[in-house]
Structures are given as C-alpha cells and as structure tokens.
Design a protein around this motif. Structure first.
Motif, PDB file in Angstrom:
ATOM      1  N   ASP A  37       0.850  -1.194   0.000  1.00 27.06           N
ATOM      2  CA  ASP A  37       0.000   0.000   0.000  1.00 27.06           C
ATOM      3  C   ASP A  37       0.885   1.243   0.000  1.00 27.06           C
ATOM      4  O   ASP A  37       1.301   1.714   1.046  1.00 27.06           O
ATOM      5  CB  ASP A  37      -0.922  -0.003   1.221  1.00 27.06           C
ATOM      6  N   PHE A  38       1.161   1.752  -1.200  1.00 30.99           N
ATOM      7  CA  PHE A  38       2.044   2.907  -1.344  1.00 30.99           C
ATOM      8  C   PHE A  38       1.272   4.206  -1.545  1.00 30.99           C
ATOM      9  O   PHE A  38       1.793   5.162  -2.112  1.00 30.99           O
ATOM     10  CB  PHE A  38       3.019   2.687  -2.507  1.00 30.99           C
ATOM     11  N   ASN A  39       0.040   4.270  -1.057  1.00 35.64           N
ATOM     12  CA  ASN A  39      -0.745   5.491  -1.169  1.00 35.64           C
ATOM     13  C   ASN A  39       0.068   6.631  -0.554  1.00 35.64           C
ATOM     14  O   ASN A  39       0.504   6.539   0.597  1.00 35.64           O
ATOM     15  CB  ASN A  39      -2.076   5.316  -0.440  1.00 35.64           C
ATOM     16  N   PRO A  40       0.290   7.727  -1.289  1.00 39.54           N
ATOM     17  CA  PRO A  40       1.156   8.797  -0.788  1.00 39.54           C
ATOM     18  C   PRO A  40       0.640   9.511   0.459  1.00 39.54           C
ATOM     19  O   PRO A  40       1.418  10.210   1.113  1.00 39.54           O
ATOM     20  CB  PRO A  40       1.287   9.756  -1.966  1.00 39.54           C
ATOM     21  N   ILE A  41      -0.619   9.328   0.850  1.00 36.67           N
ATOM     22  CA  ILE A  41      -1.086   9.956   2.099  1.00 36.67           C
ATOM     23  C   ILE A  41      -0.373   9.366   3.308  1.00 36.67           C
ATOM     24  O   ILE A  41      -0.393   9.941   4.383  1.00 36.67           O
ATOM     25  CB  ILE A  41      -2.620   9.846   2.280  1.00 36.67           C
ATOM     26  N   HIS A  42       0.293   8.225   3.110  1.00 38.11           N
ATOM     27  CA  HIS A  42       0.991   7.560   4.208  1.00 38.11           C
ATOM     28  C   HIS A  42       2.483   7.874   4.271  1.00 38.11           C
ATOM     29  O   HIS A  42       3.166   7.371   5.154  1.00 38.11           O
ATOM     30  CB  HIS A  42       0.794   6.044   4.120  1.00 38.11           C
ATOM     31  N   TRP A  43       2.988   8.695   3.339  1.00 42.69           N
ATOM     32  CA  TRP A  43       4.407   9.009   3.387  1.00 42.69           C
ATOM     33  C   TRP A  43       4.777  10.374   2.821  1.00 42.69           C
ATOM     34  O   TRP A  43       5.860  10.872   3.087  1.00 42.69           O
ATOM     35  CB  TRP A  43       5.231   7.925   2.683  1.00 42.69           C
ATOM     36  N   ASN A  44       3.873  11.009   2.060  1.00 43.27           N
ATOM     37  CA  ASN A  44       4.199  12.277   1.411  1.00 43.27           C
ATOM     38  C   ASN A  44       3.358  13.400   2.020  1.00 43.27           C
ATOM     39  O   ASN A  44       2.170  13.511   1.758  1.00 43.27           O
ATOM     40  CB  ASN A  44       3.932  12.147  -0.092  1.00 43.27           C
ATOM     41  N   GLU A  45       3.994  14.228   2.825  1.00 46.32           N
ATOM     42  CA  GLU A  45       3.293  15.297   3.537  1.00 46.32           C
ATOM     43  C   GLU A  45       2.605  16.273   2.580  1.00 46.32           C
ATOM     44  O   GLU A  45       1.456  16.659   2.787  1.00 46.32           O
ATOM     45  CB  GLU A  45       4.282  16.047   4.426  1.00 46.32           C
ATOM     46  N   ARG A  46       3.299  16.683   1.526  1.00 45.04           N
ATOM     47  CA  ARG A  46       2.722  17.628   0.559  1.00 45.04           C
ATOM     48  C   ARG A  46       1.444  17.057  -0.052  1.00 45.04           C
ATOM     49  O   ARG A  46       0.428  17.733  -0.143  1.00 45.04           O
ATOM     50  CB  ARG A  46       3.751  17.935  -0.520  1.00 45.04           C
ATOM     51  N   TYR A  47       1.480  15.797  -0.454  1.00 41.60           N
ATOM     52  CA  TYR A  47       0.311  15.156  -1.063  1.00 41.60           C
ATOM     53  C   TYR A  47      -0.821  15.022  -0.037  1.00 41.60           C
ATOM     54  O   TYR A  47      -1.980  15.334  -0.333  1.00 41.60           O
ATOM     55  CB  TYR A  47       0.679  13.775  -1.618  1.00 41.60           C
ATOM     56  N   ALA A  48      -0.497  14.577   1.172  1.00 39.75           N
ATOM     57  CA  ALA A  48      -1.519  14.401   2.218  1.00 39.75           C
ATOM     58  C   ALA A  48      -2.246  15.715   2.491  1.00 39.75           C
ATOM     59  O   ALA A  48      -3.484  15.749   2.561  1.00 39.75           O
ATOM     60  CB  ALA A  48      -0.884  13.859   3.500  1.00 39.75           C
ATOM     61  N   PRO A  54      -4.503  16.605   7.652  1.00 38.88           N
ATOM     62  CA  PRO A  54      -3.657  17.510   8.438  1.00 38.88           C
ATOM     63  C   PRO A  54      -2.164  17.243   8.247  1.00 38.88           C
ATOM     64  O   PRO A  54      -1.341  18.123   8.467  1.00 38.88           O
ATOM     65  CB  PRO A  54      -4.070  17.228   9.878  1.00 38.88           C
ATOM     66  N   ASP A  55      -1.819  16.032   7.847  1.00 39.24           N
ATOM     67  CA  ASP A  55      -0.426  15.621   7.659  1.00 39.24           C
ATOM     68  C   ASP A  55      -0.468  14.177   7.167  1.00 39.24           C
ATOM     69  O   ASP A  55      -1.542  13.638   6.909  1.00 39.24           O
ATOM     70  CB  ASP A  55       0.341  15.722   8.994  1.00 39.24           C
ATOM     71  N   VAL A  56       0.678  13.543   7.100  1.00 34.60           N
ATOM     72  CA  VAL A  56       0.748  12.118   6.765  1.00 34.60           C
ATOM     73  C   VAL A  56      -0.016  11.342   7.838  1.00 34.60           C
ATOM     74  O   VAL A  56       0.043  11.687   9.025  1.00 34.60           O
ATOM     75  CB  VAL A  56       2.233  11.672   6.717  1.00 34.60           C
ATOM     76  N   ILE A  57      -0.738  10.308   7.415  1.00 35.05           N
ATOM     77  CA  ILE A  57      -1.469   9.479   8.373  1.00 35.05           C
ATOM     78  C   ILE A  57      -1.018   8.029   8.251  1.00 35.05           C
ATOM     79  O   ILE A  57      -0.628   7.567   7.179  1.00 35.05           O
ATOM     80  CB  ILE A  57      -3.004   9.566   8.194  1.00 35.05           C
ATOM     81  N   ALA A  58      -1.081   7.326   9.377  1.00 34.64           N
ATOM     82  CA  ALA A  58      -0.731   5.900   9.387  1.00 34.64           C
ATOM     83  C   ALA A  58      -1.784   5.104   8.636  1.00 34.64           C
ATOM     84  O   ALA A  58      -2.960   5.476   8.607  1.00 34.64           O
ATOM     85  CB  ALA A  58      -0.620   5.402  10.829  1.00 34.64           C
ATOM     86  N   SER A  90     -10.671   7.056  13.897  1.00 36.54           N
ATOM     87  CA  SER A  90      -9.947   8.309  13.721  1.00 36.54           C
ATOM     88  C   SER A  90      -8.575   7.997  13.135  1.00 36.54           C
ATOM     89  O   SER A  90      -8.122   6.856  13.169  1.00 36.54           O
ATOM     90  CB  SER A  90      -9.809   9.046  15.055  1.00 36.54           C
ATOM     91  N   MET A  91      -7.934   9.026  12.613  1.00 36.82           N
ATOM     92  CA  MET A  91      -6.621   8.866  11.983  1.00 36.82           C
ATOM     93  C   MET A  91      -5.501   9.000  13.013  1.00 36.82           C
ATOM     94  O   MET A  91      -5.633   9.711  13.994  1.00 36.82           O
ATOM     95  CB  MET A  91      -6.423   9.944  10.920  1.00 36.82           C
ATOM     96  N   VAL A  92      -4.395   8.326  12.716  1.00 31.36           N
ATOM     97  CA  VAL A  92      -3.158   8.530  13.458  1.00 31.36           C
ATOM     98  C   VAL A  92      -2.304   9.447  12.593  1.00 31.36           C
ATOM     99  O   VAL A  92      -1.778   9.037  11.557  1.00 31.36           O
ATOM    100  CB  VAL A  92      -2.426   7.198  13.736  1.00 31.36           C
ATOM    101  N   VAL A  93      -2.214  10.699  13.000  1.00 30.66           N
ATOM    102  CA  VAL A  93      -1.431  11.695  12.272  1.00 30.66           C
ATOM    103  C   VAL A  93       0.025  11.552  12.722  1.00 30.66           C
ATOM    104  O   VAL A  93       0.317  11.548  13.917  1.00 30.66           O
ATOM    105  CB  VAL A  93      -1.962  13.119  12.544  1.00 30.66           C
ATOM    106  N   VAL A  94       0.925  11.438  11.735  1.00 35.13           N
ATOM    107  CA  VAL A  94       2.329  11.166  12.029  1.00 35.13           C
ATOM    108  C   VAL A  94       3.187  12.335  11.552  1.00 35.13           C
ATOM    109  O   VAL A  94       3.502  12.444  10.365  1.00 35.13           O
ATOM    110  CB  VAL A  94       2.791   9.849  11.363  1.00 35.13           C
TER     111      VAL A  94
END
Length: 142
Positions: A37-48, A54-58, A90-94
């Motif tokens: 699962d390489f969805n950029p919301i999990h590693w790319n702050e700009r994309y998220a 709010p930021d990258v999420i787990a 809820s999301m885990v914001v990292v």
C-alpha cells in the motif's frame, strides 16, 4: 516473548496495562513495502495536505496491527488470537519529527468463556483521539 497467560489466571474485568507504540514515518514506509500500500497519504506530507489531511497518516491496517501486537504480547503466544476485529474511528497523524506519533493501547478482559477463550476489548488512542473502536480479540488460553 512474555510468559504465556493461563486461563485460570484471568478474570472478567481484569485490566491489561497500557502499552505505547511509537509510529514514525520510516515505520510507515516499511509497512508500505510489506503491505504493497504505497498510497502517498501515508508518506508524502505535501500530497496528504493537498487532499485535505492535516499531515501524513498511518495506514489503518498498520494501526490495527498494533492492537494485534498488544494482544499477542499479552497472551505470550502469537497463535492464541483466534478472532480479531476493529472499526477505524480516527486517523493517526504522524508528524515528520523524531517522535512521530504514539498509539496507546490498553485492554480489559470482557468475557471469560468455558472453552478457555477470553474476549479482550481494546482501547487505542493517539493524542486525544480514539483511533480504533469496537476493537475485540478472542484469545485461546491454555
């Protein structure tokens, strides 16, 4: 691995002490590689942020896995979990810092069955948010 929990040592209502799990962005990249699962919301702050987060999420499944880890560590036997389910609430914001985020998981023995199985209800929080709801594991004890 912890000592194996015995059925006769467990009581309904028994609390399982909380454990904190650190989540850093590198953990999410490793999980992405393992899960595919390489969805950029999990590693790319700009994309998220561009998609309104709010930021990258787990990954939700990463968060769920920490609950499974909590139960297997408590039981002392990874094969003891016979059922496990959660709802993501809820999301885990990292954040991108050395500390990342923290998931705090605790549990309570909700039911003790005659077949030497116990039902463990989990509470998982990150910051002020409950990140898993209706989290339950059925654990076969010896």
């Amino acid at each position: 691995m912890a000592a194996t929990v015995k059925y006769d040592e467990v009581e309904t209502g028994q609390e399982i002490p909380a454990v904190e799990y650190q989540v850093r962005r590198v953990d999410l990249v490793r999980y992405a590689g393992a899960s595919g699962d390489f969805n950029p919301i999990h590693w790319n702050e700009r994309y998220a942020k561009a998609v309104g987060l709010p930021d990258v999420i787990a990954h939700g499944m990463y968060t769920m896995a920490q609950g499974g880890r909590f139960v297997t560590d408590w039981a002392g036997d990874p094969g003891a979990v016979v059922e496990y389910g959660v709802r993501f609430s809820s999301m885990v914001v990292v954040p991108d810092d050395d500390n990342g985020a923290t998931i705090t998981i605790s549990g309570v023995v909700e039911d003790k069955r005659e077949d030497k199985r116990v039902v463990v209800a989990l509470t998982a929080r990150s910051g002020d948010a409950r990140v898993l709801s209706k989290a339950r594991a059925v654990v076969q004890l010896s």
